[in-house]
Motif scaffolding. Sequence first.
Motif, PDB file in Angstrom:
ATOM      1  N   PRO A  76      12.223  -5.735  -3.843  1.00  0.00           N
ATOM      2  CA  PRO A  76      11.203  -5.070  -4.804  1.00  0.00           C
ATOM      3  C   PRO A  76       9.973  -5.687  -4.802  1.00  0.00           C
ATOM      4  O   PRO A  76       8.992  -4.897  -5.529  1.00  0.00           O
ATOM      5  CB  PRO A  76      12.042  -5.450  -6.039  1.00  0.00           C
ATOM      6  N   LEU A  77       9.821  -6.799  -4.079  1.00  0.00           N
ATOM      7  CA  LEU A  77       8.230  -7.400  -4.095  1.00  0.00           C
ATOM      8  C   LEU A  77       7.250  -6.257  -3.336  1.00  0.00           C
ATOM      9  O   LEU A  77       6.275  -6.443  -3.643  1.00  0.00           O
ATOM     10  CB  LEU A  77       8.185  -8.767  -3.236  1.00  0.00           C
ATOM     11  N   HIS A  78       7.745  -5.322  -2.629  1.00  0.00           N
ATOM     12  CA  HIS A  78       7.048  -4.311  -1.903  1.00  0.00           C
ATOM     13  C   HIS A  78       7.072  -2.949  -2.467  1.00  0.00           C
ATOM     14  O   HIS A  78       6.475  -2.166  -1.877  1.00  0.00           O
ATOM     15  CB  HIS A  78       7.388  -4.370  -0.473  1.00  0.00           C
ATOM     16  N   SER A  79       7.883  -2.895  -3.521  1.00  0.00           N
ATOM     17  CA  SER A  79       8.010  -1.402  -3.937  1.00  0.00           C
ATOM     18  C   SER A  79       8.111  -1.438  -5.694  1.00  0.00           C
ATOM     19  O   SER A  79       7.775  -0.228  -6.080  1.00  0.00           O
ATOM     20  CB  SER A  79       9.168  -0.765  -3.294  1.00  0.00           C
ATOM     21  N   THR A  88       7.633  -6.967  -9.591  1.00  0.00           N
ATOM     22  CA  THR A  88       6.707  -7.864  -8.872  1.00  0.00           C
ATOM     23  C   THR A  88       5.880  -8.674 -10.235  1.00  0.00           C
ATOM     24  O   THR A  88       5.261  -9.887  -9.978  1.00  0.00           O
ATOM     25  CB  THR A  88       5.925  -7.266  -7.980  1.00  0.00           C
ATOM     26  N   LYS A  89       5.162  -7.791 -11.304  1.00  0.00           N
ATOM     27  CA  LYS A  89       4.498  -8.438 -12.036  1.00  0.00           C
ATOM     28  C   LYS A  89       5.229  -9.392 -13.062  1.00  0.00           C
ATOM     29  O   LYS A  89       4.879 -10.364 -13.371  1.00  0.00           O
ATOM     30  CB  LYS A  89       3.614  -7.287 -12.812  1.00  0.00           C
ATOM     31  N   GLU A  90       6.091  -8.742 -13.818  1.00  0.00           N
ATOM     32  CA  GLU A  90       6.919  -9.464 -14.767  1.00  0.00           C
ATOM     33  C   GLU A  90       7.752 -10.396 -14.318  1.00  0.00           C
ATOM     34  O   GLU A  90       8.013 -11.501 -14.684  1.00  0.00           O
ATOM     35  CB  GLU A  90       7.750  -8.265 -15.630  1.00  0.00           C
ATOM     36  N   TYR A 100       3.433 -11.771  -9.449  1.00  0.00           N
ATOM     37  CA  TYR A 100       2.178 -11.314  -8.678  1.00  0.00           C
ATOM     38  C   TYR A 100       1.625 -10.306  -9.240  1.00  0.00           C
ATOM     39  O   TYR A 100       1.899  -9.382 -10.414  1.00  0.00           O
ATOM     40  CB  TYR A 100       2.670 -10.831  -7.335  1.00  0.00           C
ATOM     41  N   PRO A 101       0.219  -9.913  -9.072  1.00  0.00           N
ATOM     42  CA  PRO A 101      -0.671  -8.806  -9.570  1.00  0.00           C
ATOM     43  C   PRO A 101      -0.161  -7.324  -9.200  1.00  0.00           C
ATOM     44  O   PRO A 101      -0.366  -6.486 -10.079  1.00  0.00           O
ATOM     45  CB  PRO A 101      -1.968  -9.022  -9.183  1.00  0.00           C
ATOM     46  N   SER A 102       0.652  -7.214  -8.271  1.00  0.00           N
ATOM     47  CA  SER A 102       0.972  -6.188  -7.699  1.00  0.00           C
ATOM     48  C   SER A 102       2.053  -6.084  -6.827  1.00  0.00           C
ATOM     49  O   SER A 102       2.357  -7.395  -6.182  1.00  0.00           O
ATOM     50  CB  SER A 102      -0.318  -5.142  -7.253  1.00  0.00           C
ATOM     51  N   GLN A 128      -0.847 -12.907   0.801  1.00  0.00           N
ATOM     52  CA  GLN A 128      -0.459 -11.518   0.599  1.00  0.00           C
ATOM     53  C   GLN A 128      -1.492 -10.547   0.987  1.00  0.00           C
ATOM     54  O   GLN A 128      -2.754 -10.765   0.797  1.00  0.00           O
ATOM     55  CB  GLN A 128      -0.032 -11.369  -0.889  1.00  0.00           C
ATOM     56  N   VAL A 129      -1.125  -9.484   1.182  1.00  0.00           N
ATOM     57  CA  VAL A 129      -1.922  -8.308   1.609  1.00  0.00           C
ATOM     58  C   VAL A 129      -1.520  -6.841   0.440  1.00  0.00           C
ATOM     59  O   VAL A 129      -0.413  -6.674   0.519  1.00  0.00           O
ATOM     60  CB  VAL A 129      -1.643  -7.803   2.896  1.00  0.00           C
ATOM     61  N   PHE A 130      -2.364  -6.877  -0.386  1.00  0.00           N
ATOM     62  CA  PHE A 130      -2.135  -5.948  -1.453  1.00  0.00           C
ATOM     63  C   PHE A 130      -2.568  -4.588  -1.258  1.00  0.00           C
ATOM     64  O   PHE A 130      -3.474  -4.435  -0.356  1.00  0.00           O
ATOM     65  CB  PHE A 130      -2.748  -6.690  -2.838  1.00  0.00           C
ATOM     66  N   PRO A 131      -2.143  -3.641  -1.968  1.00  0.00           N
ATOM     67  CA  PRO A 131      -2.692  -2.117  -1.869  1.00  0.00           C
ATOM     68  C   PRO A 131      -4.335  -1.993  -1.965  1.00  0.00           C
ATOM     69  O   PRO A 131      -4.744  -2.736  -2.881  1.00  0.00           O
ATOM     70  CB  PRO A 131      -2.157  -1.333  -2.640  1.00  0.00           C
ATOM     71  N   GLY A 132      -4.848  -1.424  -1.173  1.00  0.00           N
ATOM     72  CA  GLY A 132      -6.250  -1.284  -1.211  1.00  0.00           C
ATOM     73  C   GLY A 132      -6.998  -2.257  -0.012  1.00  0.00           C
ATOM     74  O   GLY A 132      -8.458  -1.936  -0.093  1.00  0.00           O
ATOM     75  N   ALA A 133      -6.200  -2.950   0.488  1.00  0.00           N
ATOM     76  CA  ALA A 133      -6.782  -3.974   1.409  1.00  0.00           C
ATOM     77  C   ALA A 133      -7.242  -3.557   2.732  1.00  0.00           C
ATOM     78  O   ALA A 133      -6.622  -2.264   3.127  1.00  0.00           O
ATOM     79  CB  ALA A 133      -5.766  -5.155   1.874  1.00  0.00           C
ATOM     80  N   THR A 134      -8.311  -3.819   3.203  1.00  0.00           N
ATOM     81  CA  THR A 134      -8.784  -3.401   4.613  1.00  0.00           C
ATOM     82  C   THR A 134      -8.809  -4.689   5.346  1.00  0.00           C
ATOM     83  O   THR A 134      -8.836  -5.738   5.006  1.00  0.00           O
ATOM     84  CB  THR A 134     -10.376  -3.237   4.484  1.00  0.00           C
TER      85      THR A 134
END
Length: 139
Positions: free
Chosen positions: A39-42, A47-49, A53-55, A90-96
Amino acid sequence: MSLKASELKVGDSRTVVVVDDLTRTQIVMYAGASGDYNPLHSDDKFTKEIAGYPSVFAHGMLSMGMTGRVLTDWVGNGRLTKYGVRFTKQVFPGATLTATAKVEAIRNEGGTNYADFSVVTVDQDGDPVVTGTATARLD
């Protein structure tokens, strides 16, 4: 494509943007392809609660696979004989993500030419997210 040992020298490097604006959809698609449904990935709520992690964030192996493209695009498919990495952030959504491979050594073992590479992938802030090494068989 087959890369020849004579076409490389120690210090040569290649840099490739392997993903621009990583999406949650790409992360979920990788979960499906890999069978890793942590669930850390989806699950943002988990992930937050629960995990703090922020996302949600990308699977390390997704970052590793994307990083491998800088190598296979350079030396050709089926040429890597070793590839190992360490996940450093970690690599979060929005990363380049931008991957760089550098030739560290060229050698001959038993009549076969090999190149040893260092590899590093950085995010949009320039922070390393993947570091590692690889070896490729050359013609």
